[in-house]
Write an enzyme that holds these catalytic residues in place. Sequence first.
Site, PDB file in Angstrom:
ATOM      1  N   ARG A  59       9.487   8.447  -2.695  1.00 21.14           N
ATOM      2  CA  ARG A  59      10.896   8.664  -3.024  1.00 21.14           C
ATOM      3  C   ARG A  59      11.262   8.168  -4.422  1.00 21.14           C
ATOM      4  O   ARG A  59      12.311   8.518  -4.956  1.00 21.14           O
ATOM      5  CB  ARG A  59      11.785   7.993  -1.980  1.00 21.14           C
ATOM      6  N   GLY A 114       0.486   2.250   9.320  1.00 22.52           N
ATOM      7  CA  GLY A 114       1.527   1.343   9.783  1.00 22.52           C
ATOM      8  C   GLY A 114       1.351  -0.076   9.290  1.00 22.52           C
ATOM      9  O   GLY A 114       0.294  -0.469   8.773  1.00 22.52           O
ATOM     10  N   SER A 135      20.397  -8.683 -57.496  1.00 28.38           N
ATOM     11  CA  SER A 135      20.707  -7.596 -56.564  1.00 28.38           C
ATOM     12  C   SER A 135      20.060  -6.289 -57.001  1.00 28.38           C
ATOM     13  O   SER A 135      19.947  -6.007 -58.193  1.00 28.38           O
ATOM     14  CB  SER A 135      22.225  -7.408 -56.478  1.00 28.38           C
ATOM     15  N   ASN A 195      13.132   1.561  -2.054  1.00 28.64           N
ATOM     16  CA  ASN A 195      12.404   2.783  -1.735  1.00 28.64           C
ATOM     17  C   ASN A 195      12.790   3.957  -2.632  1.00 28.64           C
ATOM     18  O   ASN A 195      12.185   5.015  -2.548  1.00 28.64           O
ATOM     19  CB  ASN A 195      12.635   3.171  -0.275  1.00 28.64           C
ATOM     20  N   ALA A 244       0.809  -1.225   0.000  1.00 21.13           N
ATOM     21  CA  ALA A 244       0.000   0.000   0.000  1.00 21.13           C
ATOM     22  C   ALA A 244       0.839   1.271   0.000  1.00 21.13           C
ATOM     23  O   ALA A 244       0.298   2.363  -0.124  1.00 21.13           O
ATOM     24  CB  ALA A 244      -0.934   0.001   1.211  1.00 21.13           C
TER      25      ALA A 244
END
Length: 454
Positions: free
Chosen positions: A19, A84, A411, A232, A14
């Site tokens: 950063r 938290g 060619s 992070n 979550a």
Amino acid sequence: MMARETVTAIILAAGKGTRMKSRLPKVLHKIAGRPMLGHVLSSVHEIPNARSVLVVGPDMNEVATYAKSLAPDTGIAVQTEQLGTAHAALMAQPEISDREGVVLVIFGDTPLMHPETLAAMANNCREEADIVVLGFRPADPVAYGRLVLDEVGTLQKIVEFKDASATEKAITLCNGGAMAVRAEYLFDLLSKVGNDNAAGEYYLPDIVGLARERDLTCRVQEGEEEEVQGVNSRADLAAAEAVMQRRLRQAAMAGGATLADPDSTYFSFDTVLGQDVTVGQNVVFGPGVNVADGAMIKPFSHLEGATVAANAEVGPFARIRPGSSIGAGAKIGNFVETKKAEIKEGAKVSHLSYIGDARVGAHANIGAGTITCNYDGYNKFFTDIGAGAFVGSNSALVAPVKIGDGAYLGSGSVITKDVTPDALAFTRPKQIEKSGWASTFRAKNESPDKKTKD
């Protein structure tokens, strides 16, 4: 009911990842061609009888959709407020209705966890403990929480470094964050976690203290330092990529491949190399590449979404794009690009060519500078080159077109119609020569009057 051996992994994803400075959710940033979350889900699902529950934040549908694309039975829980890690894990409760088995609580931004470590944590929890905490011994333990054990190795408590005594700071065993908890205890313990701390958050490690108060058994499963390496920032992402690449290189060489310069070879998570494959310097494998035994990938080549059969050669400086199939013993040379092309056994596309939306038959030869003109600005068209055909240098094959087996193209030709087998086809204009023209031209442009004007 959930069997005792069942494992459910709560994956915490979550976090906003501010950063990273990215519009892309953090856990969808890629390592070795796969989103971080994909590596975590893959590790979980190597454990028998394992299922995942993903905890995401609001408006993270992209993350949930990706998880379900890999594992459709993944449960999705939403943490509406960032309160938290304990609070995040508690949000998974509606997705885990049964109260048997083991629950792993792990993180979506730690993509380097070995499945063997997760399985060992689950087994330890199932057989010996009520809670198992992942521990590791870092080279520099300064910033990490310490795991305090008693004399028989039972985990007594987790102490944050800033709160540790001098004796506790001397402990080298540190908290790796991940846990395995018996399902019958997990959510009751999570509901009792408080937020009396500076951040006002509910922290997952606090359940160890609550468990000890109930005389539940807590143990430690040790893992490698790199396994707990979180991501992070962009710098963290690069560091994790380096670890993953080292693992993939080691696995390739252990499987019988030769890497001329391992540090300059870059793999994707799903690259498959057979035995006696040789890979030159500065080769990049994008996702979806399978190289069979004895093939050679020469320096500075890039392959993605392609198969290379036994004893084929690719490169140097080749680009093999998705949908390409390089046959046994075929040769793709320098500065050749293929896309959605089937190059059959023994065929040669040796240099400076583009072969897209095409089939090149067995033992055909494609001359330098040949291109298949497959796109008209709106649609793609197919070019079929027969077995044993010879395409002269600097030819353009305007699709849709079919070159018969054994046909020969002169060619510099622009081929717009089908060519029958064993025929010669060319569109070369008549050559005109004017004798003495060059010397007359030079004399005119090098005259004194001309130079004065210049």
